[in-house]
Scaffold this active site. Structure first.
Site, PDB file in Angstrom:
ATOM      1  N   TRP A   8      55.354  50.115  17.443  1.00 31.65           N
ATOM      2  CA  TRP A   8      55.491  48.821  16.986  1.00 31.65           C
ATOM      3  C   TRP A   8      57.218  48.733  16.698  1.00 31.65           C
ATOM      4  O   TRP A   8      57.658  47.746  17.097  1.00 31.65           O
ATOM      5  CB  TRP A   8      55.200  48.910  15.406  1.00 31.65           C
ATOM      6  CG  TRP A   8      53.464  48.462  15.606  1.00 31.65           C
ATOM      7  CD1 TRP A   8      52.410  49.286  15.099  1.00 31.65           C
ATOM      8  CD2 TRP A   8      52.547  47.629  16.161  1.00 31.65           C
ATOM      9  NE1 TRP A   8      51.297  48.609  15.432  1.00 31.65           N
ATOM     10  CE2 TRP A   8      51.442  47.478  16.126  1.00 31.65           C
ATOM     11  CE3 TRP A   8      53.390  46.094  16.751  1.00 31.65           C
ATOM     12  CZ2 TRP A   8      50.537  46.345  16.548  1.00 31.65           C
ATOM     13  CZ3 TRP A   8      52.472  45.222  17.164  1.00 31.65           C
ATOM     14  CH2 TRP A   8      51.047  45.458  17.008  1.00 31.65           C
ATOM     15  N   ASP A  45      59.238  47.149   8.431  1.00 32.18           N
ATOM     16  CA  ASP A  45      57.948  46.876   8.719  1.00 32.18           C
ATOM     17  C   ASP A  45      56.823  47.364   8.088  1.00 32.18           C
ATOM     18  O   ASP A  45      56.533  48.388   8.641  1.00 32.18           O
ATOM     19  CB  ASP A  45      57.844  46.777  10.305  1.00 32.18           C
ATOM     20  CG  ASP A  45      56.555  46.284  10.963  1.00 32.18           C
ATOM     21  OD1 ASP A  45      55.427  46.077  10.110  1.00 32.18           O
ATOM     22  OD2 ASP A  45      56.353  46.354  12.095  1.00 32.18           O
ATOM     23  N   LYS A  55      46.148  44.034   7.752  1.00 27.60           N
ATOM     24  CA  LYS A  55      45.803  45.340   7.676  1.00 27.60           C
ATOM     25  C   LYS A  55      45.308  45.803   6.026  1.00 27.60           C
ATOM     26  O   LYS A  55      44.217  46.262   6.068  1.00 27.60           O
ATOM     27  CB  LYS A  55      46.892  46.250   7.881  1.00 27.60           C
ATOM     28  CG  LYS A  55      47.583  45.776   9.429  1.00 27.60           C
ATOM     29  CD  LYS A  55      46.810  46.287  10.668  1.00 27.60           C
ATOM     30  CE  LYS A  55      47.215  45.679  11.976  1.00 27.60           C
ATOM     31  NZ  LYS A  55      48.778  45.814  12.172  1.00 27.60           N
TER      32      LYS A  55
HETATM   33  C1  LIG Z   1      49.478  44.895  13.170  1.00 25.64           C
HETATM   34  C2  LIG Z   1      51.036  45.504  13.327  1.00 25.64           C
HETATM   35  C3  LIG Z   1      52.039  44.573  13.522  1.00 25.64           C
HETATM   36  C4  LIG Z   1      51.804  43.304  14.454  1.00 25.64           C
HETATM   37  O1  LIG Z   1      51.395  42.112  13.841  1.00 25.64           O
HETATM   38  P1  LIG Z   1      50.708  40.666  14.386  1.00 25.64           P
HETATM   39  O2  LIG Z   1      50.155  40.074  13.134  1.00 25.64           O
HETATM   40  O3  LIG Z   1      49.632  41.235  15.257  1.00 25.64           O
HETATM   41  O4  LIG Z   1      51.964  40.228  15.094  1.00 25.64           O
HETATM   42  C5  LIG Z   1      53.347  44.621  13.546  1.00 25.64           C
HETATM   43  N1  LIG Z   1      53.852  45.890  13.166  1.00 25.64           N
HETATM   44  C6  LIG Z   1      52.716  46.914  12.769  1.00 25.64           C
HETATM   45  C7  LIG Z   1      53.397  48.177  11.953  1.00 25.64           C
HETATM   46  C8  LIG Z   1      51.784  46.547  12.755  1.00 25.64           C
HETATM   47  O5  LIG Z   1      50.682  47.539  12.174  1.00 25.64           O
END
Ligand SMILES: *Cc1c(COP(=O)(O)O)cnc(C)c1O
Length: 350
Positions: A88, A162, A186
């Site tokens: 990511w 993030d 998530k």
């Molecule tokens: C799932 C995830 C994303 C991506 O998110 P989207 O909603 O699919 O754009 C970004 N960063 C992390 C750490 C993730 O787990």
């Protein structure tokens, strides 16, 4: 998703609280939806202990869109520092290159992202506009268990995290954070909602090319209603926030998540058949990638798991093997069921 939340949402799907409408049918500016929105925001602020000088934004676009939206708002076209710890953060730095100069302050690529670079080793730039860290790498299963203190490392830049796959699993030390973002899907609710928590002094510096709907100041000035927000996703997330409060809040979730992770890592470490490659001090409490020493057993393992009602255990294609995502909504009994199956499968193979 917590079962309780799904049941509650189902029971009021056709008629929300006697309003004669489904939440999907409400105007986002009507008093019913405004009350849902305000309750959700207040509950989230309380749960995550978000200080008063931070704005909570409910946006769309997901974590990946934020990889562009953050540099559009914060970079001022200058330099941003990135710590690359897995898939990511790798994507984040790649996207940011469209809008600013990227400095890779540290990377764990050489060891296959199984360790985390210690903050004291980061090569931070002077005058960086922000420092980006992914606090839990969902695919690689590595997690920072403490946020870096950038001031102590000699950087005045705001920390951007993030926390897509970490949010609400443990408390956040906001004194170390400038901005946090995460997709809801998530740990918070359905896909389609993106949470941004941003310190007020970082608003108002967007690049002229930044789309208005993605300008944090515009979004903040309009209580996330510059354009129609993802109303149903906000409503469901609001039910999750109420559920989290009933569980005892984030500290209680953290204790439960620690116990769940310990149970699973112990089972993997104490077996002859399974292997987790991540260094002990940075193992994720949310995502546990593991391998079978004998990979020819992968399909049999997954088929047996499905027969036990244990779903979605196949690892991400970039890593292979297996991955157990043990988010907030999964109870300890869910992890216990997986551990029981790990033992059972190993017995039949030895
Ligand atoms: C799932 C995830 C994303 C991506 O998110 P989207 O909603 O699919 O754009 C970004 N960063 C992390 C750490 C993730 O787990």
């Amino acid at each position: 998703m917590p079962q309780e939340v799904l049941t509650e949402a189902a029971s009021e799907m056709l008629d929300w609280h006697g309003s004669g409408m489904s939440v999907m049918e409400m105007s986002h500016r009507g008093k019913e939806f405004i009350s849902i929105y305000e309750q959700a925001e207040a509950d989230l602020r309380e749960l995550l202990a978000v200080p008063g000088n931070f704005k909570i934004l409910f946006m769309q676009g997901g974590g990946l869109a934020e990889n562009a939206i953050v540099p559009l708002n914060l970079s001022r076209g200058g330099v941003a520092d990135f710590v690359v710890t897995g898939s990511w953060s790798q994507k984040s730095q790649q996207e940011a290159r469209k809008y600013c100069t990227v400095n890779i302050a540290a990377s764990s690529e050489t060891d296959g992202h199984t360790t985390l670079p210690d903050p004291t080793t980061w090569q931070l730039s002077q005058g960086a506009s922000y420092v980006h860290v992914c606090t839990n790498e969902t695919i690689n299963g590595v997690e920072y268990h403490a946020l870096p203190d950038l001031k102590a490392l000699g950087s005045d830049a705001p920390l951007v995290i993030d926390f897509s796959s970490q949010v609400a699993s443990r408390p956040v030390d906001w004194s170390r954070v400038g901005l946090a973002f995460g997709g809801a899907q998530k740990n918070l609710g359905p896909a389609g909602l993106t949470l941004v928590v941003v310190r007020e002094d970082l608003l108002g510096h967007a690049l002229p090319v930044c789309p208005s709907a993605f300008n944090y100041k515009t979004v903040a000035d309009n209580q996330s209603m510059y354009n129609t927000p993802p109303t149903y996703a906000i409503y469901i997330a609001g039910l999750v926030f109420q559920w989290l409060k009933r569980q005892g809040g984030i500290a209680a979730m953290e204790a439960r998540n620690k116990a769940k992770a310990a149970l699973l890592y112990d089972a993997i470490d104490n077996s002859q058949l399974y292997l987790n490659k991540v260094a002990g001090n940075c193992r994720s409490r949310m995502n546990v990638p593991f391998f079978l020493h004998d990979e020819s057993l992968n399909e049999a393992f997954l088929a047996g798991a499905r027969a036990h009602g244990l779903l979605q255990l196949k690892g991400h294609k970039s890593v292979g093997g297996m991955r157990a995502s043990i988010y907030n909504a999964l109870p300890l009994e869910g992890v216990q069921a997986l551990v029981d199956y790990l033992h059972e499968f190993e017995k039949t193979r030895s």
